[in-house]
Design an enzyme around this catalytic site. Structure first.
Site, PDB file in Angstrom:
ATOM      1  N   GLY A  16       0.902  -1.070   0.102  1.00 28.48           N
ATOM      2  CA  GLY A  16      -0.010   0.161  -0.014  1.00 28.48           C
ATOM      3  C   GLY A  16       0.973   1.163  -0.078  1.00 28.48           C
ATOM      4  N   ALA A  27      15.680  10.711  -0.926  1.00 27.90           N
ATOM      5  CA  ALA A  27      16.826  10.658  -0.178  1.00 27.90           C
ATOM      6  C   ALA A  27      17.881   9.570  -0.705  1.00 27.90           C
ATOM      7  CB  ALA A  27      16.237  10.462   1.226  1.00 27.90           C
ATOM      8  N   ARG A  77       0.918  -5.282  -5.008  1.00 28.55           N
ATOM      9  CA  ARG A  77       1.000  -6.290  -4.128  1.00 28.55           C
ATOM     10  C   ARG A  77       1.207  -7.523  -5.047  1.00 28.55           C
ATOM     11  NH1 ARG A  77      -3.037  -3.367  -0.804  1.00 28.55           N
ATOM     12  NH2 ARG A  77      -1.726  -2.853   1.057  1.00 28.55           N
ATOM     13  N   ASP A 108       5.103  -5.084   5.868  1.00 29.58           N
ATOM     14  CA  ASP A 108       5.577  -6.364   6.284  1.00 29.58           C
ATOM     15  C   ASP A 108       5.637  -7.368   4.968  1.00 29.58           C
ATOM     16  OD1 ASP A 108       2.823  -6.638   6.437  1.00 29.58           O
ATOM     17  OD2 ASP A 108       2.749  -7.640   8.086  1.00 29.58           O
ATOM     18  N   THR A 131       4.389   2.515   5.550  1.00 26.44           N
ATOM     19  CA  THR A 131       2.791   2.100   5.509  1.00 26.44           C
ATOM     20  C   THR A 131       2.121   2.786   6.527  1.00 26.44           C
ATOM     21  OG1 THR A 131       1.345   0.255   6.418  1.00 26.44           O
ATOM     22  CG2 THR A 131       3.557   0.024   7.308  1.00 26.44           C
ATOM     23  N   ASP A 133      -0.030   2.013   8.526  1.00 25.42           N
ATOM     24  CA  ASP A 133      -0.344   1.357   9.713  1.00 25.42           C
ATOM     25  C   ASP A 133       0.396   1.222  10.806  1.00 25.42           C
ATOM     26  OD1 ASP A 133      -2.641   0.645   7.835  1.00 25.42           O
ATOM     27  OD2 ASP A 133      -1.474  -1.692   7.485  1.00 25.42           O
ATOM     28  N   ASP A 135       2.697  -0.925  11.877  1.00 28.05           N
ATOM     29  CA  ASP A 135       2.582  -2.032  12.505  1.00 28.05           C
ATOM     30  C   ASP A 135       3.744  -2.741  12.096  1.00 28.05           C
ATOM     31  OD1 ASP A 135       2.283  -2.472   9.634  1.00 28.05           O
ATOM     32  OD2 ASP A 135       0.684  -3.632   9.712  1.00 28.05           O
ATOM     33  N   ARG A 177      -5.362  -2.267   9.357  1.00 31.53           N
ATOM     34  CA  ARG A 177      -5.533  -3.673   8.977  1.00 31.53           C
ATOM     35  C   ARG A 177      -5.474  -4.206  10.579  1.00 31.53           C
ATOM     36  NH1 ARG A 177      -3.842  -6.291   4.181  1.00 31.53           N
ATOM     37  NH2 ARG A 177      -2.769  -4.515   3.804  1.00 31.53           N
ATOM     38  N   HIS A 259      -9.676   5.254   1.815  1.00 32.78           N
ATOM     39  CA  HIS A 259      -8.418   5.717   1.222  1.00 32.78           C
ATOM     40  C   HIS A 259      -7.958   7.168   1.159  1.00 32.78           C
ATOM     41  CE1 HIS A 259      -8.980   1.537  -0.115  1.00 32.78           C
ATOM     42  NE2 HIS A 259      -7.721   1.385  -0.370  1.00 32.78           N
ATOM     43  N   GLN A 261      -7.291   8.398   3.754  1.00 34.55           N
ATOM     44  CA  GLN A 261      -6.130   8.193   4.867  1.00 34.55           C
ATOM     45  C   GLN A 261      -4.951   8.008   4.347  1.00 34.55           C
ATOM     46  OE1 GLN A 261      -7.800   5.790   8.718  1.00 34.55           O
ATOM     47  NE2 GLN A 261      -9.074   5.414   6.631  1.00 34.55           N
ATOM     48  N   ARG A 262      -4.622   7.606   2.984  1.00 34.65           N
ATOM     49  CA  ARG A 262      -3.515   6.985   2.431  1.00 34.65           C
ATOM     50  C   ARG A 262      -2.903   8.138   1.702  1.00 34.65           C
ATOM     51  NH1 ARG A 262      -3.963   1.211   1.164  1.00 34.65           N
ATOM     52  NH2 ARG A 262      -3.139   1.390  -0.943  1.00 34.65           N
TER      53      ARG A 262
HETATM   54  O1  F6P Z   1      -1.758  -1.166   4.655  1.00 37.99           O
HETATM   55  C1  F6P Z   1      -2.247  -0.222   4.407  1.00 37.99           C
HETATM   56  C2  F6P Z   1      -3.676  -0.289   4.262  1.00 37.99           C
HETATM   57  O2  F6P Z   1      -4.287   1.037   3.879  1.00 37.99           O
HETATM   58  C3  F6P Z   1      -4.561  -0.832   5.537  1.00 37.99           C
HETATM   59  O3  F6P Z   1      -4.738   0.044   6.444  1.00 37.99           O
HETATM   60  C4  F6P Z   1      -5.684  -1.455   4.779  1.00 37.99           C
HETATM   61  O4  F6P Z   1      -6.244  -2.521   5.491  1.00 37.99           O
HETATM   62  C5  F6P Z   1      -5.351  -1.955   3.386  1.00 37.99           C
HETATM   63  O5  F6P Z   1      -3.997  -1.259   3.159  1.00 37.99           O
HETATM   64  C6  F6P Z   1      -6.075  -1.510   2.201  1.00 37.99           C
HETATM   65  O6  F6P Z   1      -5.666  -2.233   1.018  1.00 37.99           O
HETATM   66  P1  F6P Z   1      -6.003  -1.598  -0.409  1.00 37.99           P
HETATM   67  O7  F6P Z   1      -5.689  -0.478  -0.579  1.00 37.99           O
HETATM   68  O8  F6P Z   1      -5.451  -3.202  -1.042  1.00 37.99           O
HETATM   69  O9  F6P Z   1      -7.642  -1.894  -0.493  1.00 37.99           O
END
Ligand code: F6P
Length: 329
Positions: A16, A27, A77, A108, A131, A133, A135, A177, A259, A261-262
């Site tokens: 992600g 960098a 992925r 991970d 990421t 997350d 995590d 996640r 998304h 948030q991403r």
């Molecule tokens: O790992 C980042 C993340 O945004 C998680 O918080 C979420 O569960 C997952 O990826 C969502 O994945 P995708 O963008 O493949 O739907």
């Protein structure tokens, strides 16, 4: 011990995307230029690695990137890279391009792939945790986490205006996640009344008790932050139904932030963090380190073996749970 054999690095982003990945690539590329190493950008993570989708990058190739969200190298992925055949293909492309070291930026899944590849082909690989997350084991933070927190807090601040104006109860689902880091920190930052995280199963009964206590203490509206991995209900809509069916007088609404948030421009903290990790990743590969992630522990840059980084036993900060409990009464 310095590794004089390394002449050309490949850099990729995988899994992600997260805000700050571009700052990390920048960098890495500039640190290669500084150290007289060649650098190829590899598109679409391990997918591009298996197809030889490489492009030479120099210090100027990464101009005007530090403020941009996402990853200009794109990300994926890859199921095929989990197979030996896929990794062999990738190795052939690296040999053909004379790349003798890799920097992989991701989570991970990215590190698991890197670990398998590095061991099979004795290939020097350094990881950078990217990421939202947070995590990853062995680093206090991951690139993108801080920006995601600011996005979530900004969104909940807006939702609270409506919650307050209409005396409503809002359930807000956030990403993460299986990790509750985003929910817990953003929940505290946005003043949530209740925070539901996978690491601590509150249970439906205690959730209801907590809502009753809030009402009795004079609260007319509430925000419940629900981490997507939380196990109180089957999903956030089921929790909302349960509250409405169990308690009377609640006007419940659900917001799934998703998304949003991403994306977005990385925070200064993420830009600086990503820049530090990128520079230190190249330092590490020059020193002859491989099979490690570059992270930060107690403000110090550290090298953590991939096997440690992918352990997956995300530990939530108990101190933060205490702070959330006290400040939400
Ligand atoms: O790992 C980042 C993340 O945004 C998680 O918080 C979420 O569960 C997952 O990826 C969502 O994945 P995708 O963008 O493949 O739907």
């Amino acid at each position: 011990m310095s590794n004089n054999k390394i002449k050309k690095i490949g850099v990729l982003t995988s899994g992600g995307d997260s805000p700050g990945m571009n700052a990390a690539i920048r960098a890495v590329v500039r640190s290669c230029a500084f150290n007289n190493l060649l650098c190829d950008g590899i598109y679409r993570g391990y997918e591009g690695l298996m197809e030889g989708d490489f492009e030479p990058l120099n210090a100027r190739s990464v101009k005007n990137l530090i403020s941009r969200g996402g990853t200009f190298l794109k990300s994926a992925r890859s199921a095929e890279f989990r197979t030996k055949k896929g990794r062999e293909l990738a190795h052939q492309h690296l040999l053909k391009a004379s790349i003798d070291g890799l920097v992989v930026i991701g989570g991970d899944g990215t590190f698991r792939g890197a670990m398998a590849f590095g061991e099979e082909f004795h290939f020097p690989i350094i990881g950078i945790p990217g990421t939202i997350d947070n995590d990853i084991n062995g680093t206090d933070f991951t690139i993108g986490y801080d920006t995601a927190l600011n996005t979530v807090v900004g969104a909940i601040d807006k939702i609270r205006d409506t919650a307050h104006s209409h005396n409503r109860l809002f359930l807000v689902e956030v990403m993460g996640r299986d990790a509750g880091d985003i929910a817990l920190s953003a929940g505290i930052g946005a003043g949530a009344e209740i925070i539901l995280i996978p690491e601590q199963n509150l249970g439906k009964e205690r959730l209801i008790e907590s809502l009753k206590r809030s009402k009795n203490s004079g609260k007319t509206s509430s925000i419940i932050v629900v981490s997507e991995g939380d196990k109180v209900g089957k999903n956030i809509y089921q929790i909302a139904d349960y509250i409405e069916n169990t308690l009377t007088g609640y006007d419940v609404r659900v917001t799934v932030l998703g998304h949003v948030q991403r994306g977005g421009s990385p925070s200064c903290r993420d830009r600086v963090f990503a820049s530090r990790l990128g520079v230190n990743a190249i330092d590490a590969i020059i020193r002859g380190e491989h099979g490690v992630m570059i992270g930060v522990q107690n403000s110090k840059v550290v090298s953590v073996p991939f096997s440690e980084a992918v352990k997956g036993d995300n530990k939530i900060d108990k101190e933060l749970i205490r702070v959330a409990d006290i400040t939400s009464i």
